[in-house]
Write an enzyme that holds these catalytic residues in place. Structure first.
Site, PDB file in Angstrom:
ATOM      1  N   LYS A  34      14.610  -0.404   2.457  1.00 48.75           N
ATOM      2  CA  LYS A  34      13.791   0.691   1.939  1.00 48.75           C
ATOM      3  C   LYS A  34      12.310   0.418   2.178  1.00 48.75           C
ATOM      4  CE  LYS A  34      12.936   1.579  -2.631  1.00 48.75           C
ATOM      5  NZ  LYS A  34      11.532   1.952  -2.788  1.00 48.75           N
ATOM      6  N   LYS A  63       8.995   9.807  -1.465  1.00 52.20           N
ATOM      7  CA  LYS A  63       8.989  10.709  -2.643  1.00 52.20           C
ATOM      8  C   LYS A  63       8.071  11.910  -2.378  1.00 52.20           C
ATOM      9  CE  LYS A  63       9.967   7.046  -6.007  1.00 52.20           C
ATOM     10  NZ  LYS A  63       9.738   5.792  -5.242  1.00 52.20           N
ATOM     11  N   THR A 116      12.098   5.539 -12.936  1.00 54.18           N
ATOM     12  CA  THR A 116      12.678   4.627 -13.933  1.00 54.18           C
ATOM     13  C   THR A 116      11.616   3.858 -14.714  1.00 54.18           C
ATOM     14  OG1 THR A 116      13.051   3.147 -12.086  1.00 54.18           O
ATOM     15  CG2 THR A 116      14.963   4.318 -12.921  1.00 54.18           C
TER      16      THR A 116
HETATM   17  O1  C5P Z   1      11.226  -4.422  -7.922  1.00 51.88           O
HETATM   18  P1  C5P Z   1      12.185  -3.365  -8.402  1.00 51.88           P
HETATM   19  O2  C5P Z   1      13.639  -3.800  -8.278  1.00 51.88           O
HETATM   20  O3  C5P Z   1      11.830  -2.831  -9.775  1.00 51.88           O
HETATM   21  O4  C5P Z   1      11.973  -2.181  -7.352  1.00 51.88           O
HETATM   22  C1  C5P Z   1      12.561  -0.917  -7.496  1.00 51.88           C
HETATM   23  C2  C5P Z   1      12.240  -0.064  -6.313  1.00 51.88           C
HETATM   24  O5  C5P Z   1      12.799   1.226  -6.531  1.00 51.88           O
HETATM   25  C3  C5P Z   1      10.740   0.160  -6.066  1.00 51.88           C
HETATM   26  O6  C5P Z   1      10.556   0.212  -4.648  1.00 51.88           O
HETATM   27  C4  C5P Z   1      10.455   1.522  -6.679  1.00 51.88           C
HETATM   28  O7  C5P Z   1       9.416   2.212  -6.015  1.00 51.88           O
HETATM   29  C5  C5P Z   1      11.798   2.234  -6.469  1.00 51.88           C
HETATM   30  N1  C5P Z   1      12.089   3.337  -7.397  1.00 51.88           N
HETATM   31  C6  C5P Z   1      12.106   3.179  -8.765  1.00 51.88           C
HETATM   32  N2  C5P Z   1      12.405   4.239  -9.586  1.00 51.88           N
HETATM   33  C7  C5P Z   1      12.687   5.430  -9.052  1.00 51.88           C
HETATM   34  C8  C5P Z   1      12.692   5.601  -7.660  1.00 51.88           C
HETATM   35  C9  C5P Z   1      12.403   4.511  -6.852  1.00 51.88           C
HETATM   36  O8  C5P Z   1      11.880   2.079  -9.260  1.00 51.88           O
HETATM   37  N3  C5P Z   1      13.047   6.436  -9.844  1.00 51.88           N
END
Ligand code: C5P
Length: 230
Positions: A34, A63, A116
């Site tokens: 990603k 996004k 989230t």
């Molecule tokens: O480091 P971590 O596991 O928290 O990373 C989560 C990834 O998922 C980040 O790249 C963040 O931008 C993405 N993300 C998120 N919540 C969302 C959509 C995408 O945390 N709703």
């Protein structure tokens, strides 16, 4: 839509070189890569195409959200690049425009429900009259009806979402190994529990990137996912 759940590594690293190093370390493990803001704005778009051309599955996490015409033409351009997934915010007008822009390409579109890192207080501060759960549900139904391929949501929302999500792939960030640091994520879950709750793709960043041995952390997550889905 997808039979066994997939692991997606969020390449939240500051440079393409750093991303190359992580990918080399993970070797041929079955991982979707990603690319988000940080990398996209420092050569990551060309890198995304390079990875896709090498047969890697690439998830572009931009996004998107703008007027329909702008979203549609942006997605039309991205749909030519051989990428696997793209996120747009879960507003119906934005999702309909993205579906139009994607046309007949194989690009899969994922709608972001509620980030989230947000809770009810954050939504209220942003002017919403509803809490996280209501907004998530409304956006899942819209995504399903707009012809999206999946939605991004907290794994904790899966039990409410599943009865209405139809064929949407449920993509969940906020994944943490038992006892792991949650960082700014407010609604987290372990890989095992997320898969058992119906997640089709787990998005993981810091638990792998910040691990002493990233490949070992990825293996632990893949192992938990495998066990939970068998
Ligand atoms: O480091 P971590 O596991 O928290 O990373 C989560 C990834 O998922 C980040 O790249 C963040 O931008 C993405 N993300 C998120 N919540 C969302 C959509 C995408 O945390 N709703």
């Amino acid at each position: 839509m997808m039979s066994s759940p997939q692991l997606c590594l969020a390449l939240d690293v500051p440079s393409v070189d750093a991303a190359r190093a992580v990918i080399a370390e993970l070797g041929d493990r079955p991982v979707v890569y990603k690319i988000g803001y940080a990398l996209a704005f420092t050569g990551g778009l060309a890198f995304a195409e390079e990875l896709a051309n090498k047969g890697r599955s690439v998830f572009l996490d931009l996004k998107l959200h703008d007027i329909g015409n702008t979203v549609k033409s942006g997605v039309e351009r991205l749909a030519e690049r051989g990428l696997s997934y793209l996120t747009v915010h879960g507003y119906p007008q934005t999702m309909r425009a993205a579906v139009e822009g994607r046309g007949a390409s194989s690009l899969k579109l994922l709608g972001v429900t509620v980030l989230t890192s947000y809770d009810d207080t954050d939504l209220m501060e942003a002017g919403y009259g509803h809490g996280v759960q209501d907004v998530v549900m409304q956006r899942v139904v819209s995504a399903r009806d707009c012809g999206m391929d999946g939605i991004v949501c907290s794994a904790q929302d899966l039990p409410h979402i599943r009865p209405v999500s139809g064929k949407l792939t449920l993509v969940t960030p906020g994944i943490r190994l038992e006892g792991g640091d949650s960082g700014d994520q407010k609604r987290v879950m372990t890989p095992r529990r997320a898969v058992m709750a119906g997640a089709g793709m787990l998005v993981v960043g810091r638990p792998i990137l910040a691990a002493e041995k990233p490949a070992k952390a990825a293996d632990e997550i893949l192992f938990q996912m495998e066990r939970a889905s068998s």
